[in-house]
Design a protein around this motif. Structure first.
Motif, mmCIF file in Angstrom:
data_model
loop_
_atom_site.group_PDB
_atom_site.id
_atom_site.type_symbol
_atom_site.label_atom_id
_atom_site.label_comp_id
_atom_site.label_asym_id
_atom_site.label_seq_id
_atom_site.Cartn_x
_atom_site.Cartn_y
_atom_site.Cartn_z
ATOM 1 N N VAL A 76 9.027 9.483 -35.177
ATOM 2 C CA VAL A 76 8.646 8.889 -33.894
ATOM 3 C C VAL A 76 9.451 7.636 -33.588
ATOM 4 C CG1 VAL A 76 6.756 7.860 -32.576
ATOM 5 C CG2 VAL A 76 6.327 9.871 -33.963
ATOM 6 N N ASP A 77 9.593 6.740 -34.554
ATOM 7 C CA ASP A 77 10.310 5.494 -34.298
ATOM 8 C C ASP A 77 11.768 5.750 -33.933
ATOM 9 O OD1 ASP A 77 8.063 3.929 -34.745
ATOM 10 O OD2 ASP A 77 8.485 3.727 -36.887
ATOM 11 N N ASP A 78 12.411 6.661 -34.646
ATOM 12 C CA ASP A 78 13.803 6.984 -34.333
ATOM 13 C C ASP A 78 13.906 7.724 -33.002
ATOM 14 O OD1 ASP A 78 14.785 5.760 -36.623
ATOM 15 O OD2 ASP A 78 14.704 7.603 -37.804
ATOM 16 N N VAL A 80 11.922 7.232 -30.433
ATOM 17 C CA VAL A 80 11.772 6.191 -29.410
ATOM 18 C C VAL A 80 13.109 5.498 -29.185
ATOM 19 C CG1 VAL A 80 10.738 3.935 -28.929
ATOM 20 C CG2 VAL A 80 9.307 5.822 -29.740
ATOM 21 N N HIS A 81 13.776 5.161 -30.250
ATOM 22 C CA HIS A 81 15.080 4.497 -30.147
ATOM 23 C C HIS A 81 16.086 5.390 -29.415
ATOM 24 C CE1 HIS A 81 18.310 1.783 -31.213
ATOM 25 N NE2 HIS A 81 18.990 2.819 -31.697
ATOM 26 N N VAL A 83 15.475 7.958 -27.338
ATOM 27 C CA VAL A 83 15.049 8.155 -25.943
ATOM 28 C C VAL A 83 15.352 6.921 -25.110
ATOM 29 C CG1 VAL A 83 12.979 8.389 -24.503
ATOM 30 C CG2 VAL A 83 13.352 9.941 -26.428
ATOM 31 N N ASN A 84 15.022 5.742 -25.635
ATOM 32 C CA ASN A 84 15.331 4.516 -24.902
ATOM 33 C C ASN A 84 16.827 4.377 -24.670
ATOM 34 O OD1 ASN A 84 12.682 3.734 -24.578
ATOM 35 N ND2 ASN A 84 12.676 2.389 -26.354
ATOM 36 N N VAL A 128 9.269 10.880 -23.513
ATOM 37 C CA VAL A 128 8.407 9.715 -23.301
ATOM 38 C C VAL A 128 6.953 10.175 -23.216
ATOM 39 C CG1 VAL A 128 7.741 7.948 -21.613
ATOM 40 C CG2 VAL A 128 10.146 8.210 -22.248
ATOM 41 N N ILE A 131 5.725 11.422 -26.685
ATOM 42 C CA ILE A 131 5.478 10.306 -27.606
ATOM 43 C C ILE A 131 4.223 9.548 -27.192
ATOM 44 C CG2 ILE A 131 6.385 8.078 -28.379
ATOM 45 C CD1 ILE A 131 9.233 9.455 -28.157
ATOM 46 N N ARG A 132 4.092 9.244 -25.898
ATOM 47 C CA ARG A 132 2.919 8.499 -25.428
ATOM 48 C C ARG A 132 1.631 9.283 -25.631
ATOM 49 N NH1 ARG A 132 3.275 7.704 -19.757
ATOM 50 N NH2 ARG A 132 1.520 6.313 -19.960
ATOM 51 N N VAL A 136 3.989 14.505 -30.807
ATOM 52 C CA VAL A 136 5.334 14.766 -31.318
ATOM 53 C C VAL A 136 5.311 15.919 -32.320
ATOM 54 C CG1 VAL A 136 7.273 13.754 -32.606
ATOM 55 C CG2 VAL A 136 6.079 12.409 -30.885
#
Length: 183
Positions: A76-78, A80-81, A83-84, A128, A131-132, A136
């Motif tokens: 998830v953290d990767d 998010v990175h 996707v951002n 997004v 994840i929200r 996932v």
């Protein structure tokens, strides 16, 4: 699981695009390896906006496909990175849109932006939502031993394991033969 209809549609598109890769395709070859094949693929998905139908666009879409395939392997953290980064690179500015008989949905790029950029941004927006929503785990690799396809499990009970009926049938036949051999 319930996501917005445009999110589900984009995730299904992302899976279809990712699974055109030779490692995941039914044919074992690149299913969008030519400009004509890409054009045919896009007709099936009624992609709106600018489409150039040239080699540069094909190259960019193939790179985007590789980027999308990698998303399935990230925590998830990767994710998010990544996707951002996809959204920032495109200078995405989400806004509501309605066209071609579609209900309200999100766009974050100009319809005249390059196809690959629009694909990356739409997939990023879908991620997004995933994840929200904390789902996932519904983005998976195919459970077939010899397949590297991806899937999105939109089923109610979350039990989808294979990217296609073909993979599921093949694995069920292998299991049947193994049980028959033991008996």
């Amino acid at each position: 699981m319930h996501l917005a209809p445009d999110t589900e549609e984009t995730l299904e598109f992302a899976v279809a695009l990712a699974n055109t890769d030779p490692a995941a395709s039914r044919s074992g070859s690149d299913e969008i390896g030519t400009v004509g094949q890409l054009a045919g693929f896009l007709v099936d998905w009624a992609y709106s906006g600018r489409i150039d139908h040239d080699a540069a666009e094909l190259r960019d879409v193939l790179q985007t496909r590789d980027l999308i395939r990698r998303l399935w392997d990230l925590d998830v953290d990767d994710a998010v990175h990544a996707v951002n980064g996809m959204l920032a690179e495109a200078g995405a500015l989400p806004q509501l849109a309605r066209h071609d008989g579609s209900p309200w949905h999100l766009h974050a790029t100009d319809p005249n932006a390059p196809l690959a950029q629009r694909i990356r941004v739409e997939v990023a927006l879908a991620f997004v939502d995933v994840i929200r929503s904390g789902v996932v785990d519904r983005l998976r690799r195919c459970a077939a031993d010899d397949c590297s396809g991806v899937l999105v499990d939109l089923s109610r009970n979350g039990s989808k394991r294979f990217c296609s009926v073909r993979c599921g049938n093949r694995m069920n036949m292998i299991a049947f033969r193994e049980r028959a051999a033991e008996a």
